[in-house]
Design an enzyme around this catalytic site. Structure first.
Site, PDB file in Angstrom:
ATOM      1  N   TYR A   7       0.854  -1.202   0.000  1.00  0.00           N
ATOM      2  CA  TYR A   7       0.000   0.000   0.000  1.00  0.00           C
ATOM      3  C   TYR A   7       0.882   1.241   0.000  1.00  0.00           C
ATOM      4  O   TYR A   7       1.864   1.295   0.736  1.00  0.00           O
ATOM      5  CB  TYR A   7      -0.905   0.028   1.235  1.00  0.00           C
ATOM      6  CG  TYR A   7      -2.326  -0.350   0.886  1.00  0.00           C
ATOM      7  CD1 TYR A   7      -2.998   0.357  -0.098  1.00  0.00           C
ATOM      8  CD2 TYR A   7      -2.973  -1.408   1.507  1.00  0.00           C
ATOM      9  CE1 TYR A   7      -4.297   0.018  -0.460  1.00  0.00           C
ATOM     10  CE2 TYR A   7      -4.266  -1.752   1.152  1.00  0.00           C
ATOM     11  CZ  TYR A   7      -4.926  -1.037   0.176  1.00  0.00           C
ATOM     12  OH  TYR A   7      -6.196  -1.372  -0.174  1.00  0.00           O
TER      13      TYR A   7
ATOM     14  N   GLU B 258      -0.583   4.826  -0.532  1.00  0.00           N
ATOM     15  CA  GLU B 258      -1.361   6.055  -0.799  1.00  0.00           C
ATOM     16  C   GLU B 258      -0.481   7.280  -0.589  1.00  0.00           C
ATOM     17  O   GLU B 258       0.267   7.358   0.393  1.00  0.00           O
ATOM     18  CB  GLU B 258      -2.567   6.152   0.148  1.00  0.00           C
ATOM     19  CG  GLU B 258      -3.790   5.478  -0.408  1.00  0.00           C
ATOM     20  CD  GLU B 258      -4.098   4.202   0.317  1.00  0.00           C
ATOM     21  OE1 GLU B 258      -3.126   3.519   0.725  1.00  0.00           O
ATOM     22  OE2 GLU B 258      -5.289   3.894   0.465  1.00  0.00           O
TER      23      GLU B 258
ATOM     24  N   ASP C 285      -6.288  14.100 -25.142  1.00  0.00           N
ATOM     25  CA  ASP C 285      -6.309  12.685 -24.758  1.00  0.00           C
ATOM     26  C   ASP C 285      -5.542  11.934 -25.849  1.00  0.00           C
ATOM     27  O   ASP C 285      -6.051  11.721 -26.945  1.00  0.00           O
ATOM     28  CB  ASP C 285      -7.760  12.204 -24.678  1.00  0.00           C
ATOM     29  CG  ASP C 285      -7.856  10.726 -24.329  1.00  0.00           C
ATOM     30  OD1 ASP C 285      -6.818  10.023 -24.394  1.00  0.00           O
ATOM     31  OD2 ASP C 285      -8.966  10.271 -24.005  1.00  0.00           O
TER      32      ASP C 285
ATOM     33  N   THR D  56      -3.380   6.429 -22.032  1.00  0.00           N
ATOM     34  CA  THR D  56      -3.196   5.079 -21.518  1.00  0.00           C
ATOM     35  C   THR D  56      -1.721   4.741 -21.757  1.00  0.00           C
ATOM     36  O   THR D  56      -1.026   5.422 -22.522  1.00  0.00           O
ATOM     37  CB  THR D  56      -4.051   4.047 -22.266  1.00  0.00           C
ATOM     38  OG1 THR D  56      -3.794   4.185 -23.658  1.00  0.00           O
ATOM     39  CG2 THR D  56      -5.523   4.229 -21.992  1.00  0.00           C
TER      40      THR D  56
ATOM     41  N   LYS E 164      -1.307   1.132 -25.254  1.00  0.00           N
ATOM     42  CA  LYS E 164      -1.652   1.072 -26.684  1.00  0.00           C
ATOM     43  C   LYS E 164      -0.353   1.206 -27.487  1.00  0.00           C
ATOM     44  O   LYS E 164       0.491   0.326 -27.397  1.00  0.00           O
ATOM     45  CB  LYS E 164      -2.699   2.137 -27.006  1.00  0.00           C
ATOM     46  CG  LYS E 164      -4.022   1.873 -26.263  1.00  0.00           C
ATOM     47  CD  LYS E 164      -5.117   2.825 -26.628  1.00  0.00           C
ATOM     48  CE  LYS E 164      -6.422   2.467 -25.963  1.00  0.00           C
ATOM     49  NZ  LYS E 164      -6.788   3.364 -24.853  1.00  0.00           N
TER      50      LYS E 164
ATOM     51  N   ARG F  58      -1.298  -2.231 -18.927  1.00  0.00           N
ATOM     52  CA  ARG F  58      -2.612  -1.590 -18.969  1.00  0.00           C
ATOM     53  C   ARG F  58      -2.675  -0.550 -17.860  1.00  0.00           C
ATOM     54  O   ARG F  58      -2.508  -0.875 -16.681  1.00  0.00           O
ATOM     55  CB  ARG F  58      -3.654  -2.699 -18.737  1.00  0.00           C
ATOM     56  CG  ARG F  58      -5.082  -2.352 -18.989  1.00  0.00           C
ATOM     57  CD  ARG F  58      -5.857  -3.626 -19.245  1.00  0.00           C
ATOM     58  NE  ARG F  58      -5.504  -4.140 -20.551  1.00  0.00           N
ATOM     59  CZ  ARG F  58      -5.988  -3.675 -21.701  1.00  0.00           C
ATOM     60  NH1 ARG F  58      -6.898  -2.717 -21.707  1.00  0.00           N
ATOM     61  NH2 ARG F  58      -5.600  -4.180 -22.849  1.00  0.00           N
TER      62      ARG F  58
HETATM   63  N1  DSN Z   1     -11.056   0.592 -25.616  1.00  0.00           N
HETATM   64  C1  DSN Z   1     -10.210   1.618 -26.161  1.00  0.00           C
HETATM   65  C2  DSN Z   1     -10.216   1.620 -27.633  1.00  0.00           C
HETATM   66  O1  DSN Z   1     -10.351   0.550 -28.189  1.00  0.00           O
HETATM   67  O2  DSN Z   1     -10.062   2.645 -28.258  1.00  0.00           O
HETATM   68  C3  DSN Z   1     -10.553   2.924 -25.625  1.00  0.00           C
HETATM   69  O3  DSN Z   1     -10.728   2.826 -24.260  1.00  0.00           O
END
Ligand code: DSN
Length: 414
Positions: free
Chosen positions: A50, A52, A196, A222, A225, A231
Site C-alpha cells: 500500500y 497512498e 487525450d 493510456t 496502446k 494496462r
Molecule cells: N477501448 C479503447 C479503444 O479501443 O479505443 C478505448 O478505451
C-alpha cells in the site's frame, strides 16, 4: 506452489489466451504486446504494497523502495514527453480522464469535444459515462467532405459557446491532429486545452506524430496502446496544474496506487526512450498505410480516405454490412478487429457501420508491408464473402502459419 498446481483452471484459461494471441492476427488499434520485461515487472511483490500518497509523502510506512520505483516512472514520463509534471498513478485511461475533468473543472462545466460517432471515446461525454453525467459536452464534428477536423469551425463554435475546456485526441480518428491549432483556439477563448493521446502516445513519444505538450495544459493517456506498456493511465501537465491533478487522482478518485503496474510503466517508458522505438513507431504508420491501401484497393471506403497514424476505419455505409458482422466474420478467420461508429452513424454503438483496424500489435511482432498486403487481401476476401465459412477456415490456417513466423516473446509463459 506454481500457478498450475494451485489453480489449474485459471492456468488453462491463461494458456488458451496465450495460444490465441500467438496464433491470431491482432488488429485492434488499441492493443499491443508488451515486452517480457514489462510483464516481469508487473508480476512482482510490488503488488503487496500500500502506498497512498506520492513519493516522499505516503500515508503508510515501508515505502522507500516503492518511492524509487514511482519516482523513476515520473522522471521517465516527464523526460519522454517533455512535460513539466507527470502523475503515473491512474489505473486506466478512463481514470486519467476522470482526474483531468474533476481536477480542473467543476461539475456542470462545459467542455467542447468531438462528436462521439466521429471517433470520440466514452469518457468524452457519452451520456452513459460519468463524463456525460457530470459535465455538459458541446460538440464539433468532422468536415462532412474531408472527414477531417475543421479547425475554423472548432474556433467558431468555441468563440460562440465559450467552453471552460476544449478536448481533442480520439479513439478512431485516422489523421494527424494539429495540436498547435487547438492551442491557439483555446487561448483565444480562454479555455483549458485537454489532449487525450491514449491512442497515439507511442507515436508522439517517438516523434512520428506532433506532440500536444506545449499547446495543451493537460494531456492524458493510456500506457498500453502504441506506448506498449502495461494496462494503465498517465497524466502530464503544466506545473500550474500539478497540484490539482495529483489531488484529483489521489485522494479524489483513487486510493492505493498499483505500484507493480507503475514499475511496468517505468520499464515501458524506458523502452520507449530507446532509439529502436522510433523505428517501431515509424513502421506502425507505414504498416497502417500499406494495410489501408490494400483494403481500399479492393473497393472498401475508408473514413477520410486513408490514414496518417496507426489505424484506419472502413465505412460500410448505411445499407452495407454492419461493423458487428464484419468483426465476427473476421474473428472466424483469426483476424481480430473492433467494430466502430463512423461519421454520420445511423446504427447503434453495438451494431455500427464501420470497422476499425490498427497495426501496433502486428508491428511489434515484426510484420512489415508485405505481410500487411497479404492481410489486407484476407480482410477483403472475408468481407466480400461473409457467409463463406470454408474460405474463412482456409484463411484461419494461413493466418496461423503467418503468425508462427513472427512468434511472441512469451515462450517461457506457456
Ligand atoms: N477501448 C479503447 C479503444 O479501443 O479505443 C478505448 O478505451
Amino acid at each position: 506452489m506454481s500457478l498450475r498446481q494451485t489453480d489449474p483452471e485459471i492456468a488453462d484459461a491463461i494458456g488458451r489466451e496465450l495460444e490465441r494471441q500467438q496464433t491470431g492476427l491482432e488488429l485492434i488499434a488499441s492493443e499491443n504486446f508488451t515486452s517480457p520485461a514489462v510483464l516481469q515487472a508487473m508480476g512482482t511483490p510490488l503488488t503487496n504494497k500500500y502506498a497512498e500518497g506520492y513519493p516522499g509523502k505516503r500515508y503508510y510506512g515501508g515505502c522507500e523502495f516503492i518511492d524509487q520505483v514511482e519516482q523513476l516512472a515520473i522522471d521517465r514520463a516527464r523526460a519522454l514527453f517533455g512535460s513539466e509534471h507527470a502523475n503515473v498513478q491512474p489505473h486506466s485511461g478512463s481514470g486519467a480522464n476522470m482526474a483531468v475533468y474533476f481536477g480542473l473543472l467543476d461539475p456542470g462545466d462545459r467542455i467542447l469535444g468531438l462528436e462521439l460517432s466521429d471517433g470520440g471515446h466514452l469518457t468524452h461525454g457519452s451520456p452513459v459515462n460519468f463524463s456525460g453525467r457530470f459535465f455538459e459536452f458541446l460538440r464539433y464534428g468532422l468536415d462532412p467532405e474531408t472527414q477531417r477536423i475543421d479547425y475554423d469551425r472548432v474556433r467558431e463554435i468555441a468563440k460562440r459557446e465559450r467552453p471552460r475546456m476544449i478536448q481533442c485526441g480520439y479513439s478512431a480518428y485516422p489523421r494527424e491532429i494539429d495540436f498547435e491549432a487547438f492551442g491557439s483556439i483555446a487561448r483565444e477563448v480562454d479555455a483549458i486545452l485537454f489532449a487525450d493521446i491514449a491512442h497515439i502516445a507511442g507515436l508522439i513519444a517517438a516523434e512520428v506524430h506532433p506532440t500536444p505538450v506545449g499547446h495543451a495544459s493537460v494531456v492524458a493517456t493510456t500506457t498500453h496502446k502504441t506506448l506498449r506498456g502495461p494496462r494503465g493511465g498517465l497524466v502530464l501537465c503544466d506545473s500550474e496544474h500539478a497540484e490539482a491533478i495529483d489531488k484529483a487522482v489521489f485522494p479524489h478518485t483513487q486510493g492505493g496506487p498499483l505500484e507493480h503496474v507503475i514499475a511496468a510503466k517505468a520499464v515501458a517508458l524506458h523502452e520507449a526512450s530507446q532509439p529502436e522505438f522510433r523505428g517501431y513507431a515509424e513502421q506502425i504508420v507505414s504498416n497502417a498505410r500499406a494495410l489501408a491501401e490494400s483494403v481500399a484497393a479492393r473497393g472498401f471506403r475508408l473514413v477520410s480516405g486513408g490514414t496518417d497514424n496507426h489505424l484506419f476505419v472502413i465505412d460500410f455505409g448505411e445499407s452495407g454490412m454492419s461493423g458487428l458482422k464484419a468483426q465476427r466474420r473476421l474473428d472466424r478467420a483469426g483476424i481480430t478487429t473492433s467494430k466502430s461508429t463512423v461519421p454520420g452513424e445511423t446504427r447503434s454503438p453495438w451494431v455500427t457501420s464501420g470497422l476499425r483496424v490498427g497495426t501496433p500489435a502486428v508491428t511489434t511482432r515484426g510484420m512489415k508491408q508485405d505481410e500487411m498486403r497479404r492481410i489486407g487481401d484476407w480482410i477483403a476476401d472475408v468481407l466480400e464473402s461473409p457467409e463463406d465459412e470454408e474460405m474463412q477456415q482456409q484463411i484461419r490456417v494461413q493466418v496461423e502459419e503467418l503468425c508462427r513466423g513472427f512468434p511472441l516473446p512469451y515462450a517461457d509463459l506457456g
